[in-house]
Design an enzyme around this catalytic site. Structure first.
Site, PDB file in Angstrom:
ATOM      1  N   ARG A   1     -11.489   8.143  -2.571  1.00 16.02           N
ATOM      2  CA  ARG A   1     -11.823   9.551  -2.304  1.00 16.02           C
ATOM      3  C   ARG A   1     -13.324   9.746  -2.146  1.00 16.02           C
ATOM      4  O   ARG A   1     -13.781  10.384  -1.195  1.00 16.02           O
ATOM      5  CB  ARG A   1     -11.289  10.410  -3.463  1.00 16.02           C
ATOM      6  CG  ARG A   1     -11.269  11.896  -3.167  1.00 16.02           C
ATOM      7  CD  ARG A   1     -10.738  12.667  -4.368  1.00 16.02           C
ATOM      8  NE  ARG A   1      -9.462  12.134  -4.836  1.00 16.02           N
ATOM      9  CZ  ARG A   1      -8.945  12.364  -6.036  1.00 16.02           C
ATOM     10  NH1 ARG A   1      -9.572  13.143  -6.895  1.00 16.02           N
ATOM     11  NH2 ARG A   1      -7.786  11.823  -6.387  1.00 16.02           N
TER      12      ARG A   1
ATOM     13  N   ASP B   1      -0.096   5.069   0.890  1.00 15.63           N
ATOM     14  CA  ASP B   1      -0.338   6.017   1.992  1.00 15.63           C
ATOM     15  C   ASP B   1      -0.303   5.292   3.338  1.00 15.63           C
ATOM     16  O   ASP B   1      -1.098   4.385   3.580  1.00 15.63           O
ATOM     17  CB  ASP B   1      -1.721   6.660   1.840  1.00 15.63           C
ATOM     18  CG  ASP B   1      -1.836   7.573   0.632  1.00 15.63           C
ATOM     19  OD1 ASP B   1      -0.979   8.454   0.477  1.00 15.63           O
ATOM     20  OD2 ASP B   1      -2.789   7.413  -0.149  1.00 15.63           O
TER      21      ASP B   1
ATOM     22  N   ASP C   1      -1.632  -0.690   6.116  1.00 15.76           N
ATOM     23  CA  ASP C   1      -1.831  -0.001   7.397  1.00 15.76           C
ATOM     24  C   ASP C   1      -3.326   0.210   7.681  1.00 15.76           C
ATOM     25  O   ASP C   1      -3.674   0.857   8.663  1.00 15.76           O
ATOM     26  CB  ASP C   1      -1.150   1.378   7.392  1.00 15.76           C
ATOM     27  CG  ASP C   1      -1.867   2.360   6.494  1.00 15.76           C
ATOM     28  OD1 ASP C   1      -2.199   1.979   5.347  1.00 15.76           O
ATOM     29  OD2 ASP C   1      -2.138   3.493   6.929  1.00 15.76           O
TER      30      ASP C   1
ATOM     31  N   ASP D   1       0.879  -1.164   0.000  1.00 18.41           N
ATOM     32  CA  ASP D   1       0.000   0.000   0.000  1.00 18.41           C
ATOM     33  C   ASP D   1       0.927   1.228   0.000  1.00 18.41           C
ATOM     34  O   ASP D   1       2.105   1.122   0.377  1.00 18.41           O
ATOM     35  CB  ASP D   1      -0.876  -0.049   1.256  1.00 18.41           C
ATOM     36  CG  ASP D   1      -1.677   1.219   1.433  1.00 18.41           C
ATOM     37  OD1 ASP D   1      -2.310   1.661   0.462  1.00 18.41           O
ATOM     38  OD2 ASP D   1      -1.658   1.783   2.553  1.00 18.41           O
TER      39      ASP D   1
ATOM     40  N   SER E   1      -5.161   5.295  -4.111  1.00 22.75           N
ATOM     41  CA  SER E   1      -5.002   6.710  -4.456  1.00 22.75           C
ATOM     42  C   SER E   1      -4.783   6.964  -5.938  1.00 22.75           C
ATOM     43  O   SER E   1      -3.936   6.352  -6.579  1.00 22.75           O
ATOM     44  CB  SER E   1      -3.821   7.306  -3.687  1.00 22.75           C
ATOM     45  OG  SER E   1      -3.584   8.629  -4.130  1.00 22.75           O
TER      46      SER E   1
ATOM     47  N   ASN F   1      -3.611   9.762  -6.790  1.00 22.56           N
ATOM     48  CA  ASN F   1      -2.419  10.621  -6.771  1.00 22.56           C
ATOM     49  C   ASN F   1      -1.122   9.807  -6.687  1.00 22.56           C
ATOM     50  O   ASN F   1      -0.040  10.402  -6.533  1.00 22.56           O
ATOM     51  CB  ASN F   1      -2.496  11.591  -5.583  1.00 22.56           C
ATOM     52  CG  ASN F   1      -3.571  12.639  -5.776  1.00 22.56           C
ATOM     53  OD1 ASN F   1      -3.529  13.414  -6.737  1.00 22.56           O
ATOM     54  ND2 ASN F   1      -4.564  12.668  -4.904  1.00 22.56           N
TER      55      ASN F   1
ATOM     56  N   GLY G   1      -7.414   3.965   3.601  1.00 24.41           N
ATOM     57  CA  GLY G   1      -7.484   2.911   2.586  1.00 24.41           C
ATOM     58  C   GLY G   1      -8.663   3.006   1.643  1.00 24.41           C
ATOM     59  O   GLY G   1      -8.651   2.373   0.598  1.00 24.41           O
TER      60      GLY G   1
HETATM   61  C1  BG6 Z   1      -5.729   5.823   0.231  1.00 22.30           C
HETATM   62  C2  BG6 Z   1      -5.809   6.650   1.498  1.00 22.30           C
HETATM   63  O1  BG6 Z   1      -4.426   5.351   0.052  1.00 22.30           O
HETATM   64  O2  BG6 Z   1      -6.097   6.604  -0.892  1.00 22.30           O
HETATM   65  C3  BG6 Z   1      -7.191   7.247   1.637  1.00 22.30           C
HETATM   66  O3  BG6 Z   1      -5.536   5.831   2.627  1.00 22.30           O
HETATM   67  C4  BG6 Z   1      -7.533   8.050   0.370  1.00 22.30           C
HETATM   68  O4  BG6 Z   1      -7.213   8.079   2.767  1.00 22.30           O
HETATM   69  C5  BG6 Z   1      -7.412   7.150  -0.850  1.00 22.30           C
HETATM   70  O5  BG6 Z   1      -8.856   8.557   0.453  1.00 22.30           O
HETATM   71  C6  BG6 Z   1      -7.695   7.875  -2.155  1.00 22.30           C
HETATM   72  O6  BG6 Z   1      -6.694   8.843  -2.356  1.00 22.30           O
HETATM   73  P1  BG6 Z   1      -6.708   9.977  -3.455  1.00 22.30           P
HETATM   74  O7  BG6 Z   1      -5.290  10.496  -3.426  1.00 22.30           O
HETATM   75  O8  BG6 Z   1      -7.060   9.336  -4.765  1.00 22.30           O
HETATM   76  O9  BG6 Z   1      -7.711  10.976  -3.052  1.00 22.30           O
HETATM   77 MG    MG Z   2      -2.771   3.051   3.650  1.00 19.29          MG
END
Ligand code: BG6
Ligand code: MG
Length: 215
Positions: free
Chosen positions: A48, A10, A170, A8, A116, A118, A45
């Site tokens: 969004r 984040d 996590d 993972d 994510s 991002n 996890g």
């Molecule tokens: C996960 C995070 O890795 O990604 C979450 O733990 C988050 O908190 C999710 O909402 C989506 O992320 P992003 O960057 O696409 O908004």
């Molecule tokens: Mg995580």
């Protein structure tokens, strides 16, 4: 014997928790919605839009889909600004670089499995964009954790069967996803007390590569 490890992002590779929290807090405050760190823990996890749905449980009005999109964009724009101005290789979590190089030296494939969207930006900014053999993230999935899709795709891209892979997570949703996908799980950080994990530690500096491979 484990042949591949799927991390993972984040909260496992890099510490972005505070920045996600600040982004959602900015959005919630601008809408007058109550939001605190305890609610924030439930967002770990999950995608969004699912995170937004959890936050909107405390809202006093209902939002249209277009309004929800606008709120998610408000958070993400603020979050991306925080990433651009504050995130650096110094935010890579303890033990991560040692574990990654140890796995590579042992001939174990490594991948990212993150919800994510991002992910590419974050990996680039912390200098790990060329490190992984496969990157499966929020941009290539339709079902977010606890669904195993992101990990199953990562395993496929590594050319491995799920049962030959170990997931490092996590989040409770992430451990659920790993188990649903037929993979082993190493739980760290907030998930370290999860008794479904095959191995657990506060952080990766407390784990050695042999322990991971011999699961
Ligand atoms: C996960 C995070 O890795 O990604 C979450 O733990 C988050 O908190 C999710 O909402 C989506 O992320 P992003 O960057 O696409 O908004
Ligand atoms: Mg995580």
């Amino acid at each position: 014997m484990i042949k591949g490890v799927i991390f993972d992002l984040d909260g496992v590779i890099v510490s972005t928790d505070e920045l996600h929290y600040q982004g959602w807090k900015y959005m919630a405050d601008s809408e007058g919605i109550y939001f605190d760190r305890q609610i924030n823990e439930r967002l770990r996890g999950v995608s969004r839009m699912e995170s937004l749905s959890i936050i909107l449980e405390k809202a006093s009005k209902t939002y249209t889909d277009a309004q929800k999109e606008a709120l998610a964009t408000l958070k993400n724009d603020y979050y991306k600004e925080l990433l651009a101005t504050t995130l650096s290789p110094a935010d890579i979590l303890p033990g991560v670089l040692n574990v990654l190089s140890g796995l590579k030296a042992a001939g174990i494939k490594i991948a990212i499995g993150s919800s994510s969207k991002n992910t590419p930006t974050i990996l680039k900014q912390i200098g790990l964009d060329k490190t992984f053999d496969a990157v499966s993230d929020g941009n290539n999935i339709t079902n977010s954790k606890p669904d195993p899709e992101v990990f199953l795709i990562a395993a496929e891209w590594l050319g491995l069967k799920p049962e030959d892979c170990l997931v490092v997570e996590d989040a409770e949703a992430g451990v659920t996803a790993a188990k649903a996908g037929g993979m082993k799980a190493l739980a760290v950080g907030s998930a370290a007390t999860d008794d479904r994990a095959d191995l657990a530690a506060a952080d990766l500096s407390l784990i050695n590569v042999e322990q991971m491979i011999n699961l």
